[in-house]
Write a protein that holds these residues in place. Structure first.
Motif, PDB file in Angstrom:
ATOM      1  N   GLY A  96     -30.232 -61.337 -62.439  1.00 35.18           N
ATOM      2  CA  GLY A  96     -31.471 -60.965 -62.302  1.00 35.18           C
ATOM      3  C   GLY A  96     -33.285 -61.658 -62.536  1.00 35.18           C
ATOM      4  N   VAL A  97     -32.721 -62.980 -62.014  1.00 31.22           N
ATOM      5  CA  VAL A  97     -33.921 -63.539 -62.688  1.00 31.22           C
ATOM      6  C   VAL A  97     -34.720 -64.687 -61.400  1.00 31.22           C
ATOM      7  CG1 VAL A  97     -34.928 -65.718 -64.374  1.00 31.22           C
ATOM      8  CG2 VAL A  97     -32.819 -63.876 -65.009  1.00 31.22           C
ATOM      9  N   ALA A  98     -36.211 -64.987 -61.826  1.00 28.23           N
ATOM     10  CA  ALA A  98     -36.203 -65.490 -60.454  1.00 28.23           C
ATOM     11  C   ALA A  98     -37.926 -66.515 -60.720  1.00 28.23           C
ATOM     12  CB  ALA A  98     -37.176 -64.675 -58.979  1.00 28.23           C
ATOM     13  N   LYS A 112     -42.422 -66.446 -63.914  1.00 28.74           N
ATOM     14  CA  LYS A 112     -40.908 -65.988 -64.669  1.00 28.74           C
ATOM     15  C   LYS A 112     -40.666 -64.004 -64.226  1.00 28.74           C
ATOM     16  CE  LYS A 112     -36.372 -66.473 -67.684  1.00 28.74           C
ATOM     17  NZ  LYS A 112     -36.270 -67.064 -68.578  1.00 28.74           N
ATOM     18  N   VAL A 113     -39.895 -63.980 -63.520  1.00 29.11           N
ATOM     19  CA  VAL A 113     -39.795 -62.481 -63.605  1.00 29.11           C
ATOM     20  C   VAL A 113     -38.027 -62.073 -64.039  1.00 29.11           C
ATOM     21  CG1 VAL A 113     -39.459 -59.941 -62.209  1.00 29.11           C
ATOM     22  CG2 VAL A 113     -41.336 -62.014 -62.880  1.00 29.11           C
ATOM     23  N   THR A 114     -37.694 -61.343 -64.409  1.00 34.02           N
ATOM     24  CA  THR A 114     -36.330 -60.829 -64.867  1.00 34.02           C
ATOM     25  C   THR A 114     -36.500 -59.264 -65.099  1.00 34.02           C
ATOM     26  OG1 THR A 114     -36.820 -62.402 -67.284  1.00 34.02           O
ATOM     27  CG2 THR A 114     -35.235 -60.763 -66.739  1.00 34.02           C
ATOM     28  N   ARG A 115     -35.156 -58.955 -64.087  1.00 29.17           N
ATOM     29  CA  ARG A 115     -35.241 -57.328 -64.490  1.00 29.17           C
ATOM     30  C   ARG A 115     -33.986 -56.876 -65.248  1.00 29.17           C
ATOM     31  NH1 ARG A 115     -30.589 -58.586 -59.940  1.00 29.17           N
ATOM     32  NH2 ARG A 115     -29.303 -57.942 -61.773  1.00 29.17           N
ATOM     33  N   LEU A 116     -34.996 -55.992 -65.030  1.00 26.86           N
ATOM     34  CA  LEU A 116     -33.961 -55.537 -66.970  1.00 26.86           C
ATOM     35  C   LEU A 116     -33.878 -53.488 -66.465  1.00 26.86           C
ATOM     36  CD1 LEU A 116     -37.498 -55.604 -68.866  1.00 26.86           C
ATOM     37  CD2 LEU A 116     -35.958 -56.868 -68.821  1.00 26.86           C
ATOM     38  N   HIS A 117     -32.550 -52.900 -66.708  1.00 26.42           N
ATOM     39  CA  HIS A 117     -32.161 -51.666 -67.016  1.00 26.42           C
ATOM     40  C   HIS A 117     -32.367 -50.821 -67.598  1.00 26.42           C
ATOM     41  CE1 HIS A 117     -29.533 -53.715 -63.494  1.00 26.42           C
ATOM     42  NE2 HIS A 117     -29.584 -54.841 -64.078  1.00 26.42           N
ATOM     43  N   THR A 118     -32.859 -49.637 -67.694  1.00 21.19           N
ATOM     44  CA  THR A 118     -33.365 -48.976 -68.196  1.00 21.19           C
ATOM     45  C   THR A 118     -31.770 -47.353 -68.294  1.00 21.19           C
ATOM     46  OG1 THR A 118     -34.913 -47.760 -66.575  1.00 21.19           O
ATOM     47  CG2 THR A 118     -35.410 -50.018 -68.392  1.00 21.19           C
ATOM     48  N   GLY A 119     -31.115 -47.665 -67.178  1.00 20.73           N
ATOM     49  CA  GLY A 119     -30.211 -46.442 -67.362  1.00 20.73           C
ATOM     50  C   GLY A 119     -29.230 -46.935 -66.160  1.00 20.73           C
ATOM     51  N   PRO A 120     -28.406 -46.539 -65.870  1.00 24.25           N
ATOM     52  CA  PRO A 120     -27.092 -47.139 -64.473  1.00 24.25           C
ATOM     53  C   PRO A 120     -28.046 -46.278 -63.283  1.00 24.25           C
ATOM     54  CG  PRO A 120     -27.241 -44.524 -65.303  1.00 24.25           C
ATOM     55  CD  PRO A 120     -27.272 -45.346 -66.032  1.00 24.25           C
ATOM     56  N   PRO A 122     -30.060 -46.974 -59.587  1.00 28.69           N
ATOM     57  CA  PRO A 122     -31.053 -48.710 -59.200  1.00 28.69           C
ATOM     58  C   PRO A 122     -32.238 -48.054 -59.288  1.00 28.69           C
ATOM     59  CG  PRO A 122     -29.070 -47.759 -57.388  1.00 28.69           C
ATOM     60  CD  PRO A 122     -29.230 -46.671 -58.373  1.00 28.69           C
ATOM     61  N   ALA A 123     -32.296 -46.804 -59.165  1.00 28.58           N
ATOM     62  CA  ALA A 123     -33.815 -46.245 -59.514  1.00 28.58           C
ATOM     63  C   ALA A 123     -34.675 -46.378 -61.234  1.00 28.58           C
ATOM     64  CB  ALA A 123     -34.840 -44.690 -59.295  1.00 28.58           C
ATOM     65  N   ASN A 124     -33.425 -46.644 -62.063  1.00 33.37           N
ATOM     66  CA  ASN A 124     -33.974 -47.127 -63.302  1.00 33.37           C
ATOM     67  C   ASN A 124     -34.021 -48.869 -63.345  1.00 33.37           C
ATOM     68  OD1 ASN A 124     -33.765 -44.619 -63.843  1.00 33.37           O
ATOM     69  ND2 ASN A 124     -32.023 -44.203 -64.202  1.00 33.37           N
ATOM     70  N   ILE A 125     -34.096 -49.069 -62.856  1.00 34.97           N
ATOM     71  CA  ILE A 125     -34.293 -50.936 -62.940  1.00 34.97           C
ATOM     72  C   ILE A 125     -36.740 -50.951 -63.423  1.00 34.97           C
ATOM     73  CG2 ILE A 125     -34.659 -52.868 -61.801  1.00 34.97           C
ATOM     74  CD1 ILE A 125     -32.294 -51.864 -60.545  1.00 34.97           C
ATOM     75  N   GLY A 126     -36.474 -51.846 -64.150  1.00 38.31           N
ATOM     76  CA  GLY A 126     -37.357 -52.330 -64.381  1.00 38.31           C
ATOM     77  C   GLY A 126     -37.363 -54.201 -64.407  1.00 38.31           C
ATOM     78  N   TYR A 127     -38.969 -54.652 -64.789  1.00 38.95           N
ATOM     79  CA  TYR A 127     -39.279 -55.934 -64.586  1.00 38.95           C
ATOM     80  C   TYR A 127     -40.285 -56.668 -65.591  1.00 38.95           C
ATOM     81  CZ  TYR A 127     -37.303 -55.122 -60.103  1.00 38.95           C
ATOM     82  OH  TYR A 127     -37.284 -53.919 -59.017  1.00 38.95           O
ATOM     83  N   CYS A 128     -39.846 -57.661 -66.356  1.00 44.23           N
ATOM     84  CA  CYS A 128     -40.620 -58.649 -67.575  1.00 44.23           C
ATOM     85  C   CYS A 128     -40.933 -59.678 -66.186  1.00 44.23           C
ATOM     86  CB  CYS A 128     -39.539 -58.695 -68.781  1.00 44.23           C
ATOM     87  SG  CYS A 128     -40.050 -59.566 -69.974  1.00 44.23           S
ATOM     88  N   MET A 129     -42.455 -59.624 -66.620  1.00 46.89           N
ATOM     89  CA  MET A 129     -42.914 -60.654 -65.643  1.00 46.89           C
ATOM     90  C   MET A 129     -43.894 -61.974 -67.385  1.00 46.89           C
ATOM     91  SD  MET A 129     -46.354 -60.598 -62.502  1.00 46.89           S
ATOM     92  CE  MET A 129     -44.587 -60.646 -61.474  1.00 46.89           C
TER      93      MET A 129
END
Length: 260
Positions: A96-98, A112-120, A122-129
């Motif tokens: 989950g990192v690029a 740098k972008v890191t994938r965040l999970h806000t729920g179970p 797939p739609a509940n995904i966010g990112y920290c840039m």
């Protein structure tokens, strides 16, 4: 932002330390430089942003609200594919990192972008840039006022997003285009991915003069001062012989500088 080199798409780049004693290793500078942070939802819409990231995206003086804005819309058209690629790599990678190493007039930036999970789901995904500024910005200096004069201007030409660096003395004028600028040079016109206010702060004020709220003119490339419908305009030496209006409050200044 122009791409200089890409790291492995699924993890952050690694760099050899130059030695702790010299205080100049990548790791040392990374810890001492300010970091821009943007939180995105699954649709790449901004949910939160810190002051440095706002400055890098919009310019220091902008007060434009960013909540709910698509992150790609804040980048020049030629750079959007690269930013989208970076986010997609973080979405699809196992860890989950690029990350991406880019070069701007401010110096090098590690994005740098890191994938965040806000729920179970797939739609509940966010990112920290995150943007690590590895150029002249130092801890405690989150503005561009402390930077030296701008010697090269980044211009984006063509659909491939290629960034051309041109000597600033070849620029006839810069015109505000939303959060960015259009540059008319002595040989072509191109898009500049920097706000006009930021460019004005870093260009020689004796040469580049804000003659209008939307126009910054290199007075060395003014061919003539003309009257058009009762207003003063400056004729430039670019291929289009562009005519730039002069604000009423700048007329006396132009008359002094150009002896007209």
């Amino acid at each position: 932002m122009s791409e200089e080199s890409k790291s492995h798409p699924h993890r952050a780049p690694s760099f050899m330390a130059a030695g702790a004693a010299d205080g100049g290793s990548f790791e040392y500078r990374l810890q001492r430089t300010p970091v821009g942070v943007v939180i995105l939802d699954a649709a790449r819409k901004i949910r939160s942003v810190n002051p440095l990231a706002r400055q890098l995206l919009l310019g220091r003086e902008s007060t434009t609200p960013l909540y709910g804005v698509d992150i790609l819309s804040l980048h020049p058209e030629g750079a959007r594919a690269k930013v989208g690629w970076l986010i997609d790599c973080a979405r699809d990678s196992a860890d989950g990192v690029a990350s991406l190493l880019v070069t701007t007039p401010m110096g090098s930036l590690v994005a740098k972008v890191t994938r965040l999970h806000t729920g179970p789901a797939p739609a509940n995904i966010g990112y920290c840039m995150m943007f690590h500024a590895q150029g002249e910005l130092q801890m405690g200096d989150t503005g561009e006022d402390g930077l030296g004069p701008l010697l090269k201007l980044p211009l984006m030409r063509g659909k491939g997003g290629v960034t051309t660096l041109i000597d600033v003395d070849q620029v006839a004028c810069l015109t505000a285009q939303g959060h960015y600028a259009e540059a008319k040079t002595l040989s072509f016109t191109a898009f500049c991915p920097r706000p006009l206010a930021d460019l004005e702060r870093r260009l020689d004020p004796l040469t580049f003069v804000r003659v209008h709220r939307r126009h910054l003119v290199n007075i060395r490339h003014v061919l003539a001062a003309e009257r058009d419908q009762g207003r003063l305009h400056l004729r430039l030496a670019d291929p289009d012989s562009t005519l730039i209006p002069v604000s009423r409050d700048k007329i006396d200044l132009m008359r002094r500088l150009l002896a007209v």
